[in-house]
Design a protein around this motif. Structure first.
Motif, PDB file in Angstrom:
ATOM      1  N   PRO A 108      29.430  62.642 109.658  1.00 30.44           N
ATOM      2  CA  PRO A 108      28.454  63.241 108.731  1.00 30.44           C
ATOM      3  C   PRO A 108      27.184  62.402 108.646  1.00 30.44           C
ATOM      4  CG  PRO A 108      30.285  62.253 107.525  1.00 30.44           C
ATOM      5  CD  PRO A 108      30.667  62.236 108.969  1.00 30.44           C
ATOM      6  N   LYS A 109      26.037  63.078 108.795  1.00 35.22           N
ATOM      7  CA  LYS A 109      24.763  62.361 108.691  1.00 35.22           C
ATOM      8  C   LYS A 109      24.512  61.915 107.256  1.00 35.22           C
ATOM      9  CE  LYS A 109      22.795  65.068 112.495  1.00 35.22           C
ATOM     10  NZ  LYS A 109      21.751  66.058 112.887  1.00 35.22           N
ATOM     11  N   VAL A 110      24.682  62.824 106.328  1.00 36.98           N
ATOM     12  CA  VAL A 110      24.562  62.517 104.898  1.00 36.98           C
ATOM     13  C   VAL A 110      25.852  62.986 104.232  1.00 36.98           C
ATOM     14  CG1 VAL A 110      23.274  62.902 102.778  1.00 36.98           C
ATOM     15  CG2 VAL A 110      22.059  62.835 104.975  1.00 36.98           C
ATOM     16  N   PRO A 111      26.705  62.066 103.769  1.00 37.29           N
ATOM     17  CA  PRO A 111      27.984  62.477 103.166  1.00 37.29           C
ATOM     18  C   PRO A 111      27.785  63.414 101.972  1.00 37.29           C
ATOM     19  CG  PRO A 111      27.950  60.117 103.586  1.00 37.29           C
ATOM     20  CD  PRO A 111      26.555  60.611 103.832  1.00 37.29           C
ATOM     21  N   GLN A 112      28.453  64.546 102.024  1.00 36.06           N
ATOM     22  CA  GLN A 112      28.350  65.561 100.969  1.00 36.06           C
ATOM     23  C   GLN A 112      29.501  65.369  99.975  1.00 36.06           C
ATOM     24  OE1 GLN A 112      25.673  67.780 101.098  1.00 36.06           O
ATOM     25  NE2 GLN A 112      25.051  66.533 102.860  1.00 36.06           N
ATOM     26  N   TRP A 113      29.368  64.361  99.117  1.00 34.69           N
ATOM     27  CA  TRP A 113      30.433  64.057  98.167  1.00 34.69           C
ATOM     28  C   TRP A 113      30.628  65.183  97.152  1.00 34.69           C
ATOM     29  CZ3 TRP A 113      33.476  60.280  99.556  1.00 34.69           C
ATOM     30  CH2 TRP A 113      32.967  59.227 100.330  1.00 34.69           C
ATOM     31  N   HIS A 114      29.609  66.014  96.976  1.00 26.97           N
ATOM     32  CA  HIS A 114      29.745  67.113  96.012  1.00 26.97           C
ATOM     33  C   HIS A 114      30.747  68.161  96.472  1.00 26.97           C
ATOM     34  CE1 HIS A 114      27.468  70.010  98.465  1.00 26.97           C
ATOM     35  NE2 HIS A 114      26.710  68.969  98.813  1.00 26.97           N
ATOM     36  N   ASN A 115      31.150  68.122  97.765  1.00 29.86           N
ATOM     37  CA  ASN A 115      32.173  69.060  98.228  1.00 29.86           C
ATOM     38  C   ASN A 115      33.464  68.917  97.420  1.00 29.86           C
ATOM     39  OD1 ASN A 115      30.565  70.200 100.204  1.00 29.86           O
ATOM     40  ND2 ASN A 115      31.335  68.896 101.850  1.00 29.86           N
ATOM     41  N   TYR A 116      33.785  67.691  97.038  1.00 29.59           N
ATOM     42  CA  TYR A 116      35.013  67.460  96.283  1.00 29.59           C
ATOM     43  C   TYR A 116      34.884  67.986  94.852  1.00 29.59           C
ATOM     44  CZ  TYR A 116      36.882  64.622 100.071  1.00 29.59           C
ATOM     45  OH  TYR A 116      37.366  64.212 101.288  1.00 29.59           O
ATOM     46  N   THR A 117      33.747  67.760  94.235  1.00 31.57           N
ATOM     47  CA  THR A 117      33.556  68.287  92.881  1.00 31.57           C
ATOM     48  C   THR A 117      33.490  69.814  92.902  1.00 31.57           C
ATOM     49  OG1 THR A 117      31.146  68.013  93.099  1.00 31.57           O
ATOM     50  CG2 THR A 117      32.393  66.194  92.122  1.00 31.57           C
ATOM     51  N   ASP A 118      32.865  70.377  93.959  1.00 30.42           N
ATOM     52  CA  ASP A 118      32.822  71.842  94.080  1.00 30.42           C
ATOM     53  C   ASP A 118      34.225  72.411  94.267  1.00 30.42           C
ATOM     54  OD1 ASP A 118      30.095  71.716  93.855  1.00 30.42           O
ATOM     55  OD2 ASP A 118      29.696  71.923  96.012  1.00 30.42           O
ATOM     56  N   ALA A 119      35.025  71.765  95.117  1.00 25.43           N
ATOM     57  CA  ALA A 119      36.390  72.236  95.345  1.00 25.43           C
ATOM     58  C   ALA A 119      37.202  72.194  94.057  1.00 25.43           C
ATOM     59  CB  ALA A 119      37.059  71.389  96.425  1.00 25.43           C
ATOM     60  N   TRP A 120      37.064  71.113  93.316  1.00 28.14           N
ATOM     61  CA  TRP A 120      37.805  70.981  92.065  1.00 28.14           C
ATOM     62  C   TRP A 120      37.341  72.007  91.036  1.00 28.14           C
ATOM     63  CZ3 TRP A 120      42.052  68.101  91.336  1.00 28.14           C
ATOM     64  CH2 TRP A 120      42.491  67.905  90.039  1.00 28.14           C
ATOM     65  N   ARG A 121      36.037  72.240  91.005  1.00 26.47           N
ATOM     66  CA  ARG A 121      35.477  73.165  90.022  1.00 26.47           C
ATOM     67  C   ARG A 121      35.773  74.617  90.367  1.00 26.47           C
ATOM     68  NH1 ARG A 121      30.269  74.911  90.232  1.00 26.47           N
ATOM     69  NH2 ARG A 121      29.844  73.248  91.751  1.00 26.47           N
ATOM     70  N   PHE A 122      35.858  74.958  91.655  1.00 23.42           N
ATOM     71  CA  PHE A 122      36.069  76.344  92.063  1.00 23.42           C
ATOM     72  C   PHE A 122      37.522  76.789  91.939  1.00 23.42           C
ATOM     73  CE2 PHE A 122      32.024  76.111  94.671  1.00 23.42           C
ATOM     74  CZ  PHE A 122      31.344  76.967  93.837  1.00 23.42           C
ATOM     75  N   GLY A 123      38.431  75.885  91.550  1.00 24.76           N
ATOM     76  CA  GLY A 123      39.801  76.335  91.300  1.00 24.76           C
ATOM     77  C   GLY A 123      40.907  75.467  91.840  1.00 24.76           C
ATOM     78  N   ILE A 124      40.586  74.472  92.654  1.00 24.61           N
ATOM     79  CA  ILE A 124      41.649  73.658  93.217  1.00 24.61           C
ATOM     80  C   ILE A 124      42.388  72.884  92.137  1.00 24.61           C
ATOM     81  CG2 ILE A 124      40.310  71.556  93.621  1.00 24.61           C
ATOM     82  CD1 ILE A 124      42.805  73.124  96.062  1.00 24.61           C
ATOM     83  N   SER A 125      41.721  72.625  91.012  1.00 22.58           N
ATOM     84  CA  SER A 125      42.363  71.872  89.926  1.00 22.58           C
ATOM     85  C   SER A 125      43.577  72.616  89.384  1.00 22.58           C
ATOM     86  CB  SER A 125      41.351  71.604  88.804  1.00 22.58           C
ATOM     87  OG  SER A 125      40.816  72.825  88.316  1.00 22.58           O
ATOM     88  N   GLY A 126      43.437  73.942  89.180  1.00 21.34           N
ATOM     89  CA  GLY A 126      44.555  74.736  88.674  1.00 21.34           C
ATOM     90  C   GLY A 126      45.712  74.785  89.659  1.00 21.34           C
ATOM     91  N   TYR A 127      45.409  74.977  90.944  1.00 20.65           N
ATOM     92  CA  TYR A 127      46.456  75.003  91.955  1.00 20.65           C
ATOM     93  C   TYR A 127      47.146  73.644  92.055  1.00 20.65           C
ATOM     94  CZ  TYR A 127      43.636  79.046  93.330  1.00 20.65           C
ATOM     95  OH  TYR A 127      42.917  80.213  93.332  1.00 20.65           O
ATOM     96  N   PHE A 128      46.359  72.586  91.919  1.00 12.49           N
ATOM     97  CA  PHE A 128      46.882  71.230  91.988  1.00 12.49           C
ATOM     98  C   PHE A 128      47.883  70.984  90.859  1.00 12.49           C
ATOM     99  CE2 PHE A 128      46.838  66.668  91.321  1.00 12.49           C
ATOM    100  CZ  PHE A 128      46.822  66.148  92.605  1.00 12.49           C
ATOM    101  N   ILE A 129      47.524  71.366  89.655  1.00 10.59           N
ATOM    102  CA  ILE A 129      48.420  71.170  88.499  1.00 10.59           C
ATOM    103  C   ILE A 129      49.683  72.010  88.655  1.00 10.59           C
ATOM    104  CG2 ILE A 129      48.641  71.527  86.010  1.00 10.59           C
ATOM    105  CD1 ILE A 129      45.632  70.865  85.801  1.00 10.59           C
ATOM    106  N   ASN A 130      49.549  73.255  89.130  1.00 13.90           N
ATOM    107  CA  ASN A 130      50.719  74.100  89.348  1.00 13.90           C
ATOM    108  C   ASN A 130      51.668  73.480  90.369  1.00 13.90           C
ATOM    109  OD1 ASN A 130      49.760  76.021  87.540  1.00 13.90           O
ATOM    110  ND2 ASN A 130      48.780  77.247  89.121  1.00 13.90           N
ATOM    111  N   SER A 131      51.105  72.945  91.441  1.00 15.48           N
ATOM    112  CA  SER A 131      51.946  72.306  92.456  1.00 15.48           C
ATOM    113  C   SER A 131      52.656  71.081  91.899  1.00 15.48           C
ATOM    114  CB  SER A 131      51.100  71.913  93.677  1.00 15.48           C
ATOM    115  OG  SER A 131      50.715  73.048  94.415  1.00 15.48           O
ATOM    116  N   ILE A 132      51.966  70.320  91.054  1.00 15.88           N
ATOM    117  CA  ILE A 132      52.592  69.151  90.429  1.00 15.88           C
ATOM    118  C   ILE A 132      53.780  69.585  89.567  1.00 15.88           C
ATOM    119  CG2 ILE A 132      52.276  67.374  88.673  1.00 15.88           C
ATOM    120  CD1 ILE A 132      51.066  66.489  91.218  1.00 15.88           C
TER     121      ILE A 132
END
Length: 284
Positions: free
Chosen positions: A58-82
């Motif tokens: 990556p030329k410029v690391p896009q760290w916001h990809n992780y916050t976007d993923a968490w905000r778009f719904g991965i947080s709920g799936y993550f908690i369910n899997s836990i």
């Protein structure tokens, strides 16, 4: 000269004989590690960079990809899997260890048939039970709940864990059990106070194998769960992909987030995992 130790030619010979094995292990490590490295690097790119410069860093690391993923719904799936994975691990270890204790320490003519029945459970393909399980869970009104995943996951993981823990229990000397009975322990107290604490390595081994299955299982997760509220990560990432309209950066970041718990769990428990896989192997 005094003080100079003679050269150990045998050690040098052993080192040379280990070179091919070392090379094979390094190649195997590269084959396993490179896809993980590629996923990690791709999670820091934009969708355009992933499409155009697929092998580049990556030329410029896009760290916001992780916050976007968490905000778009991965947080709920993550908690369910836990929730599903942890519940499955506890249910499997408790039931399997109790079953293994009975099969390893009690003597009865019919127990050998129970052992054969347990071994037969390892040959049962989950896909064969898909339609009956769907009808049963629907009739019991368990579909679209956590139990719709916890119960099947526990059931299909029990045979392997019972056999693993039973093999470990067989390696525990009978004198320890007899001493506990002389001290007034019942069978359940002997199991809880003697066998369970001594079987930590095999318990962790069973926990890792169960967690790997429950965390990554896909078929039951998409068929038994229709509600987005209870989706786990494997099924959730598929819906997550559609919601993002193939925005590959956050999607791959979601995959990295999904893989982290198992990787960290195995790294912290790898010594116990190896001990559990090798312990009790001389008896069975």
């Amino acid at each position: 000269m005094y003080g100079v130790k003679p050269r150990n030619h045998r050690r040098d010979a052993l080192s040379l004989s280990q070179v091919p094995i070392l090379i094979i292990l390094l190649v195997y490590f590269a084959i396993i590690a490179y896809p993980l490295f590629w996923i990690l690097m791709s999670s820091l790119k934009t969708t355009e960079d992933i499409s155009v410069n697929i092998w580049a860093l990556p030329k410029v690391p896009q760290w916001h990809n992780y916050t976007d993923a968490w905000r778009f719904g991965i947080s709920g799936y993550f908690i369910n899997s836990i929730i599903v994975t942890v519940s499955t691990i506890f249910a499997v270890l408790i039931i399997a260890s109790l079953g293994a204790y009975g099969l390893s320490r009690f003597r009865a003519p019919w127990l050998k048939y129970v052992l054969v029945f347990v071994m037969g459970g390892m040959m049962l393909n989950p896909q064969v039970c898909l339609i009956p399980l769907y009808k049963l869970l629907t009739a019991l009104k368990l579909r679209n709940t956590y139990w719709a995943l916890i119960i099947p996951y526990t059931t299909f993981r029990l045979p392997l864990n019972i056999l693993l823990i039973r093999t470990f229990f067989l390696s525990i000397p009978k004198e320890i059990e007899e001493s506990a009975k002389l001290d007034g322990c019942t069978n359940l107290q002997t199991y809880a106070r003697i066998f369970v604490p001594m079987s930590t390595p095999i318990m962790i081994t069973g926990a890792i194998l169960t967690a790997y299955y429950a965390w990554n299982e896909f078929m039951f997760a998409i068929i038994f769960i229709d509600s987005n509220k209870y989706r786990t990560i494997p099924a959730g990432l598929m819906a997550f992909r559609d919601a993002l309209q193939i925005n590959w950066g956050p999607l791959i970041a979601g995959m990295v987030i999904a893989s982290l718990p198992l990787v960290l769990f195995f790294l912290f428990a790898q010594k116990q995992f190896i001990r559990g896989m090798t312990a009790g192997s001389v008896k069975g």
